[in-house]
Design an enzyme around this catalytic site. Structure first.
Site, PDB file in Angstrom:
ATOM      1  N   LYS A  94     -17.970 -10.012  -4.087  1.00 53.08           N
ATOM      2  CA  LYS A  94     -18.331  -8.496  -4.113  1.00 53.08           C
ATOM      3  C   LYS A  94     -17.075  -7.725  -3.957  1.00 53.08           C
ATOM      4  CE  LYS A  94     -21.004  -5.041  -3.592  1.00 53.08           C
ATOM      5  NZ  LYS A  94     -20.225  -4.504  -4.495  1.00 53.08           N
ATOM      6  N   LYS A 118     -12.675  -8.769   5.042  1.00 55.77           N
ATOM      7  CA  LYS A 118     -13.346  -7.257   5.199  1.00 55.77           C
ATOM      8  C   LYS A 118     -14.658  -7.446   5.218  1.00 55.77           C
ATOM      9  CE  LYS A 118     -11.941  -3.833   2.371  1.00 55.77           C
ATOM     10  NZ  LYS A 118     -12.052  -2.939   1.402  1.00 55.77           N
ATOM     11  N   LYS A 130     -12.415  -8.809  -6.553  1.00 56.36           N
ATOM     12  CA  LYS A 130     -12.077  -7.318  -6.903  1.00 56.36           C
ATOM     13  C   LYS A 130     -11.449  -7.586  -8.633  1.00 56.36           C
ATOM     14  CE  LYS A 130     -11.026  -3.704  -5.014  1.00 56.36           C
ATOM     15  NZ  LYS A 130     -11.494  -3.026  -3.782  1.00 56.36           N
ATOM     16  N   ASP A 170     -13.828   1.874  -7.203  1.00 56.11           N
ATOM     17  CA  ASP A 170     -12.694   1.595  -6.434  1.00 56.11           C
ATOM     18  C   ASP A 170     -11.877   2.839  -7.078  1.00 56.11           C
ATOM     19  OD1 ASP A 170     -10.990  -0.106  -4.207  1.00 56.11           O
ATOM     20  OD2 ASP A 170      -9.704   0.669  -5.748  1.00 56.11           O
TER      21      ASP A 170
HETATM   22  N1  GLU Z   1     -13.630  -0.559  -3.411  1.00 56.81           N
HETATM   23  C1  GLU Z   1     -14.331  -0.741  -2.130  1.00 56.81           C
HETATM   24  C2  GLU Z   1     -13.490  -1.502  -1.156  1.00 56.81           C
HETATM   25  O1  GLU Z   1     -12.263  -1.360  -1.112  1.00 56.81           O
HETATM   26  C3  GLU Z   1     -15.687  -0.985  -2.155  1.00 56.81           C
HETATM   27  C4  GLU Z   1     -16.233  -2.310  -2.583  1.00 56.81           C
HETATM   28  C5  GLU Z   1     -17.716  -2.449  -2.886  1.00 56.81           C
HETATM   29  O2  GLU Z   1     -18.301  -1.500  -2.577  1.00 56.81           O
HETATM   30  O3  GLU Z   1     -18.081  -3.420  -3.365  1.00 56.81           O
HETATM   31  O4  GLU Z   1     -13.992  -2.007  -0.040  1.00 56.81           O
END
Ligand code: GLU
Length: 450
Positions: A94, A118, A130, A170
């Site tokens: 994710k 995270k 990512k 993002d």
């Molecule tokens: N891009 C966001 C982050 O840095 C959210 C990622 C998401 O919602 O999967 O956490």
């Protein structure tokens, strides 16, 4: 640098440097986590014998692909697409997609690596990944964006899925891009698989509060930090760098909680509005017109300064939230903030504070939260979106915001508890890195060498 690490981790770090040459941002992210593991060096023989740390640093899968597309003039462009599926010990990969010219493998890997810990901190069942592209959306028409997104998804679709890998937005990827990406996924697969992407629009499977979640969550976290120290946001002057999705909703929540945001920035400079930022104007310029902050200064006349040299961190404030991008708050910025009496720095962006700057902030007694903890509200709300999609339900704004706030309070509590337990009370960096790592490592031990 390497001698700062506990001797038990130095060989692992040397291996990361050797296996991933030139990936500066990735090295930085790994180093920071390894530094936080000092208190557990030698205490978990099962981690050592199962090579957990070496495996955590090696992505499970890395996909790099060509993205050809045609602009409005008929010219063909070639971009590079990435998806790094880093760790699926506690759930499907994710993490967001970033479209920005600076995107390369190092950037995607640092972001994917941070996402592992995270996501674990949210307490929800999501692994880390990512992706993105070096595509520059700036100045592109809607149709060009659509053609790019369709081409990008034409390769990506075969790698993702509700139980496999769930991308989101993002930098450079918001509701518009996710719409084009979801449409193409649905068309290619002939499946209405809502939970394959998060950050969707409300009428087609999106969640309330997802748009606001990263900014709101960062401020909820900052508020918890202040409360834990007998203080509050009430009456505080704040500086929020950036003016994208994270920054805008951080500003909104600070104002709701009684603080005043006096500065924000974009790639062309920063504005200082001593009266407090006019959020409606900011949203109109950034969300509707996709314009520049110079337009804000023009609309507010002489009351607002638009500054193109110097740094936003020179603006005196008590609360500073870096919400733009990696390494945007360097040592000089930290020095200026400290000299002007900053009380708290909480990261809305991913890795915005350089290691030297972070060290200075902590030494000066500034409350400092790393993005892995303070900006986890975005991905946490993505997981809530997945829950709603799985149960074919949609929750109210109030219910979703209450869940988000509770998650941020819990992350804050867990970070404090971990930092206390391992002998460094108040160290949010250690609390976040170590807390996240232990959850992932224990799951990896349980599943054997895979
Ligand atoms: N891009 C966001 C982050 O840095 C959210 C990622 C998401 O919602 O999967 O956490």
């Amino acid at each position: 640098m390497i001698e700062e690490l506990h001797p038990a981790f130095q060989t692992e770090f040397e291996q990361v440097l050797a296996r991933n040459p030139g990936e500066r941002e990735f090295h930085q992210a790994v180093f920071e986590v390894m530094l936080s593991l000092t208190p557990i060096a030698g205490t978990h023989p099962e981690y050592a014998s199962w090579s957990i740390l070496q495996r955590v640093c090696e992505p499970e899968r890395q996909i790099i692909f060509r993205v050809p597309w045609v602009d409005d003039q008929g010219t063909v462009h070639i971009n590079r697409g990435f998806r790094v599926e880093f760790n699926s010990a506690i759930g499907p990969y994710k993490g967001g997609l970033r479209f920005h010219p600076s995107v390369n493998l190092s950037i995607v890997k640092f972001l994917g690596f941070e996402q592992i810990f995270k996501n674990a901190l949210t307490g929800l069942p999501i692994g880390g990944g990512k992706g993105g592209s070096d595509f520059d959306p700036k100045g592109r028409s809607d149709l060009e964006i659509m053609r790019f997104c369709q081409s990008f998804m034409t390769e990506l679709y075969r790698h993702i899925g509700e139980y496999t890998d769930v991308p989101a937005g993002d930098i450079g990827v918001g509701g518009r891009e996710l719409g084009y990406l979801f449409g193409q996924y649905k068309r290619i697969t002939n499946r209405y698989e809502s939970a394959v992407l998060t950050g969707k629009g409300l009428p087609w499977g999106g969640s309330q509060v997802r748009t606001e979640a990263t900014g709101y969550g960062t401020v909820f976290f900052a508020d918890e930090m202040l409360k834990a120290n007998g203080r509050s946001l009430e009456g505080k002057r704040a500086v929020v760098s950036g003016s994208g999705n994270v920054a805008i909703y951080a500003v909104e929540k600070i104002h709701q909680l009684g603080g005043k945001v006096i500065a924000c920035s974009d790639s062309g400079g920063y504005i200082v509005d001593e009266a407090g930022l006019d959020l409606d104007l900011l949203k109109e310029i950034k969300e509707v017109r996709r314009g520049r902050l110079t337009e804000y200064a023009e609309a507010r006349g002489g009351a607002v300064r638009h500054i193109t040299d110097g740094s936003i961190w020179d603006v005196p404030c008590e609360v500073a939230l870096p919400c733009a991008t990696q390494n945007e708050l360097p040592e000089a910025g930290a020095k200026a903030l400290i000299a002007n009496g900053v009380e708290l720095v909480a990261e809305g962006a991913n890795m915005p504070t350089t290691p030297d700057a972070a060290k200075l902030l902590v030494q000066a007694g500034v409350l400092y939260a790393p993005g892995k903890a303070s900006n986890a509200g975005g991905v946490a709300t993505s997981a809530l979106e997945m829950q709603q999609n799985a149960s074919r339900d949609s929750w109210s704004f109030e219910k979703t915001e209450a869940r988000l706030q509770h998650i941020m309070e819990t992350i804050h509590h867990d970070c404090m508890e971990t930092a206390d337990k391992y002998g460094d009370p108040g160290n949010y960096v250690m609390g976040a890195n170590l807390g996240g790592y232990l959850r992932v490592a224990d799951a990896m031990v349980a599943m054997g060498v895979i």
